[in-house]
Design an enzyme around this catalytic site. Sequence first.
Site, short mmCIF file in Angstrom:
data_model
loop_
_atom_site.label_atom_id
_atom_site.label_comp_id
_atom_site.label_asym_id
_atom_site.label_seq_id
_atom_site.Cartn_x
_atom_site.Cartn_y
_atom_site.Cartn_z
N ASP A 220 0.85 -1.18 0.02
CA ASP A 220 -0.14 -0.11 -0.04
C ASP A 220 0.88 1.26 0.04
O ASP A 220 1.74 1.38 0.78
CB ASP A 220 -0.77 -0.06 1.26
CG ASP A 220 -1.79 0.99 1.40
OD1 ASP A 220 -2.77 1.21 0.81
OD2 ASP A 220 -1.77 1.97 2.33
N GLU A 281 1.52 -0.49 -5.09
CA GLU A 281 0.67 0.60 -5.50
C GLU A 281 1.58 1.84 -5.52
O GLU A 281 1.91 2.33 -4.33
CB GLU A 281 -0.64 0.92 -4.43
CG GLU A 281 -1.70 2.02 -4.94
CD GLU A 281 -2.17 2.62 -3.62
OE1 GLU A 281 -3.45 3.17 -3.89
OE2 GLU A 281 -1.62 2.56 -2.39
C1 GLC Z 1 -4.14 3.18 -0.70
C2 GLC Z 1 -5.27 2.50 -0.37
C3 GLC Z 1 -6.62 3.17 0.13
C4 GLC Z 1 -5.90 4.15 1.44
C5 GLC Z 1 -4.54 4.59 1.50
C6 GLC Z 1 -4.02 4.70 2.68
O1 GLC Z 1 -4.18 4.17 -1.50
O2 GLC Z 1 -5.57 1.84 -1.40
O3 GLC Z 1 -7.46 2.85 0.16
O4 GLC Z 1 -7.00 5.01 1.91
O5 GLC Z 1 -3.69 3.79 0.73
O6 GLC Z 1 -3.46 3.66 3.33
#
Ligand code: GLC
Length: 561
Positions: A220, A281
């Site tokens: 994440d 991500e």
């Molecule tokens: C990522 C997740 C999202 C979350 C953020 C903070 O972007 O996909 O849902 O709010 O990280 O952890």
Amino acid sequence: MTSSEPASTGAVDGARAPWWRSAVIYEVYLRSFADKDGDGTGDLRGLRSRLPYLAELGVDAVWITPWYPSPLADGGYDVSDYRDIDPRYGTLADADALITDAHALGLRIVIDLVANHTSAEHPWFTAALAARPGSPERERYFFRDGRGGGESPPNDWISAFGGRAWTRVTESDGGPGQWYLHTFAPEQPDLDWENPEVQDDFDEVLRFWFDRGVDGVRIDAAPAMAKKAGLPDAGHAPDALFESARWVDSPHWDVEGVHEILRRWRRLADGYDGHRLIVTESVVNGPERLARYVRPDEAHTTFNFDYLHAPWHGPTLRSVIDATLTSLAPHGAPATWVLSSHDETRPVTRFGRAETGTALMGTGSTGERSDLALGLRRARAALLLTLALPGGAYLYQGEELGLPEVEDLPEDVLQDPSWERSGRTVRGRDGCRVPLPWSGAHPPFGFTADGVAPWLPQPAGWAALTVETQRADEGSMLSLCRAALRLRRLRSDLHDAPLTWVEDLRGRPEVLAFDRGTAFRCLVNLSPEPVALEDHGRVLLASGPDDGSLAADSAVWFDRT
Ligand code: GLC
């Protein structure tokens, strides 16, 4: 192969290529997938009971959003214990049983690793609050004195959910004290990844789950994990938007140290058998910066947000596809193609608007009307495009049902932190997180026990979109998705043949045409006019009517043998 690995590897021969190179991974937003214990929130036993549905759908793996104990200040992305399961979702024994069942069905399990920040209720953070400035407990996070005699935040960094990225604490003597950093909500304090204790503990967390048999981790907010030394100002106005895809040389995003962390985890993952996956991500500035996350000793794959955010426009999509493939090629990493997630406006809704592109987390209702019939036609075509591209693909739960964004949730049920942090101007992401409709004519549509209210209300009109209804309809989005995934499994060219554009259609830049090898062709018509079909081969699958022409906003797969 260990006993915890999937019994079957689907169409991907594990001996030839790691499974993740062309896998279709289905994202489960756990709270909203299926509820077995009847409390209105999805859970592990609910997911376990629906695994046969996912196997039958034809996906290769399931990515489960955070299942850890959490106060749910950000839907579980605020973790208070990385080695347990939130009691709302079940127990560690349920997780073990889920992994075993998934593997027996040939499905792999990917879990979310939220490492940039913990929950404010994590024992490390409560210890930091109780400790004095400068103590080792505070050094796992970013505690700093404020500027202007302590009154102003230590620098100008902003939060992804609006406002400043710093919150001031009250010290144990009751007076106002230091500030701590939170790139996301105040309930999500950022960890300091220079701290060896943090590094070592997350190694243990990874081992904990890999030892239990999980097949991969989704990292994440990966670009947030390192900060420039000295935490210098970034030049952000207090009300600036969090536009990480535009930032260059940010002191708090996509900083070099992130790659050190990924290398450490890659070494750890490679010590396991079964090709454990690390997928990041990473919303960063362009494909070249993105490709740095998948250098051979870093993550295996990374989500492709340029594709996700691209408008429904042929030349733009083509250039995103080309730039993706070109930038990844030197590292030998496969692309991932993503149209949807728990953070983004559902494709059926965004493709039905005049403005079809979208910004990161620029989600929810924009007030702009959406033509959902048009959006669905495009989402069907986009699905065939996505599943025909080389590399892996992600499907977000409900995408296979063509669910629209729920734009009229009552304000008092909204839970996304963006809603309050934006002064109730940005509704946020709840509209793509409404629990799935499985069966029946009325809410809760089989999501939970009859008479129980799901944690977010479902629209009454979803009776027409349930799994049960769509299963019985050959023309449904679900049937299209199943057929596409079946073909994808069977055809080796969709796994390993390179993409070649069909240039004689260049006169129509709104028509995307490409081959995968010599036997497979995909045509997508993004123009408002139908296209006469010359002899492209035998139609394998069509997103729209099969009447000898390629209708506007539709796609066809051909076999050319
Ligand atoms: C990522 C997740 C999202 C979350 C953020 C903070 O972007 O996909 O849902 O709010 O990280 O952890």
